[in-house]
Design an enzyme around this catalytic site. Sequence first.
Site, mmCIF file in Angstrom:
data_model
loop_
_atom_site.group_PDB
_atom_site.id
_atom_site.type_symbol
_atom_site.label_atom_id
_atom_site.label_comp_id
_atom_site.label_asym_id
_atom_site.label_seq_id
_atom_site.Cartn_x
_atom_site.Cartn_y
_atom_site.Cartn_z
ATOM 1 N N ARG A 232 0.850 -1.193 0.000
ATOM 2 C CA ARG A 232 0.000 0.000 0.000
ATOM 3 C C ARG A 232 0.885 1.242 0.000
ATOM 4 N NH1 ARG A 232 -3.538 -2.025 -1.910
ATOM 5 N NH2 ARG A 232 -5.502 -2.741 -1.081
ATOM 6 N N GLU A 261 -3.670 7.529 -6.129
ATOM 7 C CA GLU A 261 -3.601 6.848 -7.435
ATOM 8 C C GLU A 261 -4.704 7.366 -8.339
ATOM 9 O OE1 GLU A 261 -3.677 2.667 -6.512
ATOM 10 O OE2 GLU A 261 -1.766 2.762 -5.463
ATOM 11 N N HIS A 280 -0.579 -0.304 -10.049
ATOM 12 C CA HIS A 280 -1.359 -1.103 -9.090
ATOM 13 C C HIS A 280 -1.952 -2.344 -9.768
ATOM 14 C CE1 HIS A 280 -3.711 -0.750 -5.072
ATOM 15 N NE2 HIS A 280 -3.525 -2.017 -5.394
HETATM 16 P P1 NAD Z 1 -2.101 -10.244 5.669
HETATM 17 O O1 NAD Z 1 -3.092 -9.661 6.583
HETATM 18 O O2 NAD Z 1 -2.123 -11.705 5.398
HETATM 19 O O3 NAD Z 1 -0.638 -9.880 6.194
HETATM 20 C C1 NAD Z 1 -0.310 -8.636 6.731
HETATM 21 C C2 NAD Z 1 0.793 -8.869 7.736
HETATM 22 O O4 NAD Z 1 1.206 -7.604 8.213
HETATM 23 C C3 NAD Z 1 0.328 -9.667 8.942
HETATM 24 O O5 NAD Z 1 1.168 -10.775 9.170
HETATM 25 C C4 NAD Z 1 0.414 -8.692 10.082
HETATM 26 O O6 NAD Z 1 0.819 -9.316 11.282
HETATM 27 C C5 NAD Z 1 1.479 -7.741 9.588
HETATM 28 N N1 NAD Z 1 1.425 -6.455 10.252
HETATM 29 C C6 NAD Z 1 0.329 -5.769 10.691
HETATM 30 N N2 NAD Z 1 0.716 -4.634 11.306
HETATM 31 C C7 NAD Z 1 2.067 -4.626 11.247
HETATM 32 C C8 NAD Z 1 3.028 -3.706 11.717
HETATM 33 N N3 NAD Z 1 2.675 -2.605 12.385
HETATM 34 N N4 NAD Z 1 4.333 -3.979 11.484
HETATM 35 C C9 NAD Z 1 4.688 -5.109 10.811
HETATM 36 N N5 NAD Z 1 3.819 -6.020 10.376
HETATM 37 C C10 NAD Z 1 2.523 -5.779 10.572
HETATM 38 O O7 NAD Z 1 -2.214 -9.408 4.316
HETATM 39 P P2 NAD Z 1 -1.715 -9.830 2.864
HETATM 40 O O8 NAD Z 1 -2.833 -10.483 2.133
HETATM 41 O O9 NAD Z 1 -0.402 -10.516 2.959
HETATM 42 O O10 NAD Z 1 -1.524 -8.382 2.214
HETATM 43 C C11 NAD Z 1 -0.388 -7.584 2.524
HETATM 44 C C12 NAD Z 1 -0.496 -6.218 1.873
HETATM 45 O O11 NAD Z 1 -0.575 -6.336 0.463
HETATM 46 C C13 NAD Z 1 -1.722 -5.425 2.283
HETATM 47 O O12 NAD Z 1 -1.376 -4.080 2.465
HETATM 48 C C14 NAD Z 1 -2.631 -5.535 1.080
HETATM 49 O O13 NAD Z 1 -3.530 -4.462 1.008
HETATM 50 C C15 NAD Z 1 -1.623 -5.500 -0.022
HETATM 51 N N6 NAD Z 1 -2.077 -6.026 -1.311
HETATM 52 C C16 NAD Z 1 -1.777 -5.320 -2.436
HETATM 53 C C17 NAD Z 1 -2.174 -5.774 -3.658
HETATM 54 C C18 NAD Z 1 -1.853 -4.995 -4.904
HETATM 55 O O14 NAD Z 1 -2.612 -5.060 -5.854
HETATM 56 N N7 NAD Z 1 -0.748 -4.302 -4.941
HETATM 57 C C19 NAD Z 1 -2.897 -6.975 -3.761
HETATM 58 C C20 NAD Z 1 -3.157 -7.697 -2.597
HETATM 59 C C21 NAD Z 1 -2.733 -7.211 -1.375
#
Ligand code: NAD
Length: 529
Positions: A232, A261, A280
């Site tokens: 993000r 964006e 994205h």
């Molecule tokens: P997820 O919830 O499985 O994993 C997120 C991880 O971040 C968790 O393990 C959590 O413990 C950790 N976390 C939370 N707060 C934290 C902090 N303060 N410090 C460190 N770690 C912390 O989510 P995911 O499915 O793996 O997605 C991860 C990211 O990718 C999200 O931001 C999601 O929005 C983004 N994403 C982007 C796209 C894209 O199109 N670019 C697509 C899918 C997901």
Amino acid sequence: MTHKILVSDKLSEDGLAVFTNAGFEVDHLPEITQDEIKECIGEYSAWVIRSRSRATADIIENATKLQVIGRAGVGIDNVDTVAATQRGIIVMNTPGGNTTSTAEHTISMLLSLARKIPQAYISMTEGKWDKKSFMGVEVYGKTLGVMGLGRIGQEVVRRMKSFGMQVLGYDPFIPDDRMRQLGVESCTVDEICERADFITVHTPLSPETKDLINAARLSKMKKTVRIVNCARGGIINEDDLLVALKSGQIAGAALDVFMSEPIPADSDFRKLPNVVVTPHIAASTVEAQENVAIEVANQIVDVLKGGVVRNALNAVSVDPELLPVVGPWMDLADKMGAFLTQFRAGKAVKLTCRYSGPQLDISTSAITTAAVQGFVRPIAEGPVNFVNARQIVRDRGVEIIETHHSEVYQYENLCTVEVEYEDGSLAYISGTMFTSKHPRIVILNDKHIDAVPEGTLIVLENNDVPGIIGRVGTALGANNINIGQMTWGRTDEGTAMTVINVDGAVDDGIIEKLTELPDIKWVKLVRLS
Ligand code: NAD
């Protein structure tokens, strides 16, 4: 009732088919405007969006029938969850559907950055054969820092280990044991900044992760470090990153996401030679689009058919495997909450749910929510459901507490709902499950009873003298009210509490008549669904 579903962004045919196969009517209107949605949203039970449509408070206000907003994808920045929660609308996403695609894109970005593939490609399209400008680096043997080890972070780790990278990880919510299993060395953010050759972030954007990488941290990094953000915009401070990229403080960055964006046409991120950018698209694969479409549709069908709530962001989700055990207790807790509210009026300050017994030695938050929902439903205006019940009760200044006890009571499994009032007095009700599926109310305040929590109940306290049952029975019979079941509990002080399940309409006039009978102290009417 047939449910109508609004799909206001593009959704795959297979996703739409899940709705039609379930017998629901679907309007797939991927071009619909916000104003048009506001006009028609009142017709729909569920609303599916991707990232184009925005579920704003003014639309939600018109969504009188809406039960669920489903986001085919992960980010819900385009949903006003607070407004949805207030109206009791479930907000859900599909967090697992695009994990592989996003992990693969992250790796593509990282390798593009290491080998300058996009830059070399542009040079080729310009007719050049420039071998000197595109000297890259290997990832083999290098150190990768991963911030956020959830679904995507872990998939990136697995794949990059096979490239021969050492992996450092930061995630305050993942136990060190799990990190070890993944072959990741658990580190602080600062340690990663100091030691890593490549850094990739996979956390959500939250107040804690906003600017997780800022000027101070960029200044600690090796000059050769390359950073990737496919999570993000905002996790890496964009202004600080631009300064570091321009000054050579770091070697490069690959970004799929941005604070705002689309980024402007003249954004420096588009121009810098050490930056790779994509619009994205990490989740934009045929497979991911298909996965999230089918996943969101299945989740919504489950909600509308009264099944399990999964991946809800504003409601307690129930583990489908536990539902056969939890479900009957949720129903009983709801009824006990509703019983207490009708049995005893007063300004509540605390609602406590106590659990004991092997059946209840599980996560009981859904049962507590059901008790809270039952408790507030008879006294709240507007819809009360699983999504907003706790919020409504908290807004009224009532603290919600849940406790588990190992003591063995008269009943093997026991759930007690206790309400404390402003003046310090208490009312409580306990229920159990006979042969795992027959609910009974077994304690009401200090009296032991055996009442079936169903339909209309008359509860009365009387002096423990002969003839009461006959008198009450006669009075009810004279008003054409049939007694289905009757139970009573005595105290040492010479009083008894009687609970009567009745068939037929009971009005306040009958309650008054019963109250006037000799030796009756008070009478209450309790209606359970
Ligand atoms: P997820 O919830 O499985 O994993 C997120 C991880 O971040 C968790 O393990 C959590 O413990 C950790 N976390 C939370 N707060 C934290 C902090 N303060 N410090 C460190 N770690 C912390 O989510 P995911 O499915 O793996 O997605 C991860 C990211 O990718 C999200 O931001 C999601 O929005 C983004 N994403 C982007 C796209 C894209 O199109 N670019 C697509 C899918 C997901």
